[in-house]
Scaffold this active site. Sequence first.
Site, PDB file in Angstrom:
ATOM      1  N   GLY A  89     -41.860  10.566  41.311  1.00  0.00           N
ATOM      2  CA  GLY A  89     -42.496   9.993  42.489  1.00  0.00           C
ATOM      3  C   GLY A  89     -43.982  10.269  42.530  1.00  0.00           C
ATOM      4  O   GLY A  89     -44.730   9.542  43.177  1.00  0.00           O
ATOM      5  N   ASN A 137     -41.420   9.607  53.092  1.00  0.00           N
ATOM      6  CA  ASN A 137     -41.866   8.421  52.361  1.00  0.00           C
ATOM      7  C   ASN A 137     -40.775   7.364  52.348  1.00  0.00           C
ATOM      8  O   ASN A 137     -39.582   7.675  52.359  1.00  0.00           O
ATOM      9  CB  ASN A 137     -42.321   8.790  50.935  1.00  0.00           C
ATOM     10  CG  ASN A 137     -41.206   8.667  49.917  1.00  0.00           C
ATOM     11  OD1 ASN A 137     -40.912   7.579  49.411  1.00  0.00           O
ATOM     12  ND2 ASN A 137     -40.528   9.783  49.643  1.00  0.00           N
ATOM     13  N   TYR A 139     -41.497   4.547  50.100  1.00  0.00           N
ATOM     14  CA  TYR A 139     -42.157   3.699  49.110  1.00  0.00           C
ATOM     15  C   TYR A 139     -41.261   2.527  48.698  1.00  0.00           C
ATOM     16  O   TYR A 139     -41.727   1.414  48.535  1.00  0.00           O
ATOM     17  CB  TYR A 139     -42.485   4.516  47.853  1.00  0.00           C
ATOM     18  CG  TYR A 139     -43.883   5.102  47.808  1.00  0.00           C
ATOM     19  CD1 TYR A 139     -45.002   4.285  47.746  1.00  0.00           C
ATOM     20  CD2 TYR A 139     -44.087   6.481  47.787  1.00  0.00           C
ATOM     21  CE1 TYR A 139     -46.279   4.824  47.678  1.00  0.00           C
ATOM     22  CE2 TYR A 139     -45.358   7.024  47.719  1.00  0.00           C
ATOM     23  CZ  TYR A 139     -46.448   6.192  47.664  1.00  0.00           C
ATOM     24  OH  TYR A 139     -47.716   6.720  47.589  1.00  0.00           O
ATOM     25  N   PHE A 141     -39.492   2.281  45.744  1.00  0.00           N
ATOM     26  CA  PHE A 141     -39.615   1.983  44.301  1.00  0.00           C
ATOM     27  C   PHE A 141     -40.719   0.961  44.001  1.00  0.00           C
ATOM     28  O   PHE A 141     -40.464  -0.066  43.361  1.00  0.00           O
ATOM     29  CB  PHE A 141     -38.296   1.464  43.724  1.00  0.00           C
ATOM     30  CG  PHE A 141     -37.214   2.505  43.551  1.00  0.00           C
ATOM     31  CD1 PHE A 141     -37.477   3.865  43.573  1.00  0.00           C
ATOM     32  CD2 PHE A 141     -35.895   2.102  43.324  1.00  0.00           C
ATOM     33  CE1 PHE A 141     -36.474   4.802  43.409  1.00  0.00           C
ATOM     34  CE2 PHE A 141     -34.874   3.028  43.143  1.00  0.00           C
ATOM     35  CZ  PHE A 141     -35.168   4.376  43.193  1.00  0.00           C
ATOM     36  N   ASN A 168     -37.505   8.786  34.848  1.00  0.00           N
ATOM     37  CA  ASN A 168     -36.569   8.589  35.954  1.00  0.00           C
ATOM     38  C   ASN A 168     -36.393   7.084  36.179  1.00  0.00           C
ATOM     39  O   ASN A 168     -37.357   6.352  36.381  1.00  0.00           O
ATOM     40  CB  ASN A 168     -37.167   9.293  37.184  1.00  0.00           C
ATOM     41  CG  ASN A 168     -36.301   9.191  38.418  1.00  0.00           C
ATOM     42  OD1 ASN A 168     -35.889   8.103  38.800  1.00  0.00           O
ATOM     43  ND2 ASN A 168     -36.055  10.320  39.073  1.00  0.00           N
ATOM     44  N   SER A 202     -32.327   7.906  45.940  1.00  0.00           N
ATOM     45  CA  SER A 202     -33.463   7.562  46.805  1.00  0.00           C
ATOM     46  C   SER A 202     -32.924   6.839  48.035  1.00  0.00           C
ATOM     47  O   SER A 202     -32.078   5.960  47.915  1.00  0.00           O
ATOM     48  CB  SER A 202     -34.459   6.660  46.070  1.00  0.00           C
ATOM     49  OG  SER A 202     -35.211   7.443  45.195  1.00  0.00           O
ATOM     50  N   ASN A 204     -34.467   4.799  49.988  1.00  0.00           N
ATOM     51  CA  ASN A 204     -35.256   3.642  50.412  1.00  0.00           C
ATOM     52  C   ASN A 204     -34.910   2.325  49.713  1.00  0.00           C
ATOM     53  O   ASN A 204     -35.631   1.342  49.842  1.00  0.00           O
ATOM     54  CB  ASN A 204     -36.749   3.945  50.225  1.00  0.00           C
ATOM     55  CG  ASN A 204     -37.149   5.203  50.968  1.00  0.00           C
ATOM     56  OD1 ASN A 204     -36.841   5.346  52.149  1.00  0.00           O
ATOM     57  ND2 ASN A 204     -37.785   6.133  50.281  1.00  0.00           N
ATOM     58  N   THR A 205     -33.841   2.339  48.929  1.00  0.00           N
ATOM     59  CA  THR A 205     -33.359   1.093  48.317  1.00  0.00           C
ATOM     60  C   THR A 205     -31.946   0.857  48.832  1.00  0.00           C
ATOM     61  O   THR A 205     -31.057   1.687  48.572  1.00  0.00           O
ATOM     62  CB  THR A 205     -33.381   1.203  46.766  1.00  0.00           C
ATOM     63  OG1 THR A 205     -34.733   1.335  46.352  1.00  0.00           O
ATOM     64  CG2 THR A 205     -32.759  -0.008  46.095  1.00  0.00           C
ATOM     65  N   LYS A 240     -29.527  12.316  39.367  1.00  0.00           N
ATOM     66  CA  LYS A 240     -30.255  12.939  40.501  1.00  0.00           C
ATOM     67  C   LYS A 240     -29.521  12.628  41.801  1.00  0.00           C
ATOM     68  O   LYS A 240     -29.300  11.454  42.129  1.00  0.00           O
ATOM     69  CB  LYS A 240     -31.682  12.421  40.557  1.00  0.00           C
ATOM     70  CG  LYS A 240     -32.514  13.097  41.652  1.00  0.00           C
ATOM     71  CD  LYS A 240     -33.984  12.850  41.479  1.00  0.00           C
ATOM     72  CE  LYS A 240     -34.796  13.506  42.585  1.00  0.00           C
ATOM     73  NZ  LYS A 240     -36.229  13.333  42.417  1.00  0.00           N
ATOM     74  N   ASN A 271     -32.885  14.999  45.809  1.00  0.00           N
ATOM     75  CA  ASN A 271     -33.866  14.024  46.273  1.00  0.00           C
ATOM     76  C   ASN A 271     -34.268  14.388  47.723  1.00  0.00           C
ATOM     77  O   ASN A 271     -33.910  15.443  48.221  1.00  0.00           O
ATOM     78  CB  ASN A 271     -33.254  12.620  46.201  1.00  0.00           C
ATOM     79  CG  ASN A 271     -34.302  11.589  45.814  1.00  0.00           C
ATOM     80  OD1 ASN A 271     -35.362  11.530  46.428  1.00  0.00           O
ATOM     81  ND2 ASN A 271     -34.017  10.793  44.795  1.00  0.00           N
ATOM     82  N   THR A 344     -44.125  17.797  46.998  1.00  0.00           N
ATOM     83  CA  THR A 344     -44.805  17.817  48.297  1.00  0.00           C
ATOM     84  C   THR A 344     -45.782  18.993  48.457  1.00  0.00           C
ATOM     85  O   THR A 344     -46.898  18.811  48.967  1.00  0.00           O
ATOM     86  CB  THR A 344     -43.752  17.826  49.428  1.00  0.00           C
ATOM     87  OG1 THR A 344     -42.933  16.666  49.258  1.00  0.00           O
ATOM     88  CG2 THR A 344     -44.403  17.777  50.800  1.00  0.00           C
TER      89      THR A 344
HETATM   90  C1  LIG Z   1     -44.047  10.310  48.099  1.00  0.00           C
HETATM   91  C2  LIG Z   1     -42.780  10.612  47.342  1.00  0.00           C
HETATM   92  C3  LIG Z   1     -42.268   9.688  46.446  1.00  0.00           C
HETATM   93  C4  LIG Z   1     -41.091   9.971  45.755  1.00  0.00           C
HETATM   94  N1  LIG Z   1     -40.602   9.060  44.851  1.00  0.00           N
HETATM   95  C5  LIG Z   1     -39.504   9.378  44.120  1.00  0.00           C
HETATM   96  C6  LIG Z   1     -39.021   8.493  43.128  1.00  0.00           C
HETATM   97  O1  LIG Z   1     -39.594   7.434  42.858  1.00  0.00           O
HETATM   98  N2  LIG Z   1     -37.890   8.836  42.460  1.00  0.00           N
HETATM   99  C7  LIG Z   1     -37.228  10.010  42.689  1.00  0.00           C
HETATM  100  O2  LIG Z   1     -36.217  10.283  42.041  1.00  0.00           O
HETATM  101  N3  LIG Z   1     -37.679  10.878  43.608  1.00  0.00           N
HETATM  102  C8  LIG Z   1     -38.795  10.586  44.319  1.00  0.00           C
HETATM  103  N4  LIG Z   1     -39.249  11.486  45.259  1.00  0.00           N
HETATM  104  C9  LIG Z   1     -38.472  12.725  45.522  1.00  0.00           C
HETATM  105  C10 LIG Z   1     -39.005  13.934  44.749  1.00  0.00           C
HETATM  106  O3  LIG Z   1     -38.889  13.743  43.371  1.00  0.00           O
HETATM  107  C11 LIG Z   1     -38.262  15.205  45.158  1.00  0.00           C
HETATM  108  O4  LIG Z   1     -36.919  15.076  44.776  1.00  0.00           O
HETATM  109  C12 LIG Z   1     -38.324  15.494  46.658  1.00  0.00           C
HETATM  110  O5  LIG Z   1     -39.571  15.121  47.178  1.00  0.00           O
HETATM  111  C13 LIG Z   1     -38.106  16.987  46.981  1.00  0.00           C
HETATM  112  O6  LIG Z   1     -39.100  17.774  46.367  1.00  0.00           O
HETATM  113  P1  LIG Z   1     -40.428  18.308  47.137  1.00  0.00           P
HETATM  114  O7  LIG Z   1     -39.968  18.856  48.447  1.00  0.00           O
HETATM  115  O8  LIG Z   1     -41.016  19.338  46.235  1.00  0.00           O
HETATM  116  O9  LIG Z   1     -41.308  17.128  47.293  1.00  0.00           O
HETATM  117  C14 LIG Z   1     -40.428  11.209  45.964  1.00  0.00           C
HETATM  118  C15 LIG Z   1     -40.971  12.137  46.855  1.00  0.00           C
HETATM  119  C16 LIG Z   1     -42.127  11.871  47.537  1.00  0.00           C
HETATM  120  C17 LIG Z   1     -42.685  12.904  48.490  1.00  0.00           C
END
Ligand SMILES: Cc1cc2nc3c(=O)[nH]c(=O)nc-3n(C[C@H](O)[C@H](O)[C@H](O)COP(=O)(O)O)c2cc1C
Length: 382
Positions: A89, A137, A139, A141, A168, A202, A204-205, A240, A271, A344
Amino acid sequence: MGKLRSAGLIITSGSAIFASYAALSGNQKFYKQCLMPCFQLLDAETAHVLGVKMLSFGIVPFKTYQDPPSLTTSVWGRTFSNPIGVAAGFDKHAEAMEGLRKIGFGFIEVGSVTPLPQLGNPKPRVFRLTEDEAVINRYGFNSVGHPVVAERMKKFRQKTEKSIVGINLGKNKTSTSAVDDYVLGVECLGDFADYLVVNVSSPNTPGLRELQGKKQLQELIINVLKARDSLLSKPPVLIKIAPDLTSKDKKDIADVVLDPKSRVDGLIISNTTISRPSSLKSQLKSETGGLSGKPVTDLSTDTIREMYKLTNGSLPIIGVGGVRSGHDAYDKIKAGASLVQLYTAMAFMGPPLITTIKKDLHKLIREDGFKNITEAVGNDHR
Ligand SMILES: Cc1cc2nc3c(=O)[nH]c(=O)nc-3n(C[C@H](O)[C@H](O)[C@H](O)COP(=O)(O)O)c2cc1C
């Protein structure tokens, strides 16, 4: 007037030189108190895009920390100089891999990548919950698509073999077959990846998380493994998962990933969450999307602990969710994670955080009498 102007010029240039030095030397206090708050004046997505661009242009602190042997670990036959990786991400489009290695990550995960390019959800779609050290978020994808990422990975692999890069995989929003999308990902990107991730978590899909259900998951994995086995490099395949699963969901997933027909090589836990803990203070807490950062820390660590137990410690786990310190990383390792990721916390604290975590982790494992992190994996269960 002339003197005043010269004095102003000297002060401004002096401050600029000091700021550049502090930024490039990776001074943690400077990042925390000056640079990151400036970044936070920008909206969250602009700050994200700028951060990726800076890393892709090699604008990174020049001071490096030599990873101690205690942090070296071997998983899937690959040697990681340290167990801290950047979560999916951040570098969605495989633009900043070299910069991410330079700031000290032991491995990088790019994506999620979808087969066809797609824009994702309308903006705004990323929100900083500053009081909660969290992000929401949605987003959805946004991706440049497989062919562009494949081209970037090809060039990257020609230049450097040093970095460990996982890819990923996601699915297009309008795709009629999730299985086909993931299989395409394996075929197109698998040979460039040190490991592949099937992201079924995720939020968001629409419909994506349903792929975690027993029947759907098994069918998906069987097809992904078949595609993987026909590749030259045969990279490990990881699933994941979300932190919002019921006990039955988790048991079902464990059954599927341990079944010889659909046995994967590892799990990424977890996630973002769709839950909203009552501790959240920020007004933005009711935005739709996945919550990450501090409020997810324990939810994710508890899921790691449970899945490690359900899989009898037989599958390597990458632990992710709310890691902000060496302590958080160590908790995940003791709960059963062989490797750890974060995203984050870096958005709030900047690149010096990686070195701080690694130094603290080294200290913590030594204090507990372990020679290296491998010895500490799953220690909570002994
Ligand atoms: C802005 C944003 C975008 C993300 N996009 C993806 C993604 O495209 N695919 C995915 O598997 N996880 C995505 N994640 C999830 C992170 O990989 C992670 O699993 C999750 O944020 C928990 O970790 P953290 O608390 O250290 O951010 C995203 C997280 C954030 C904050």
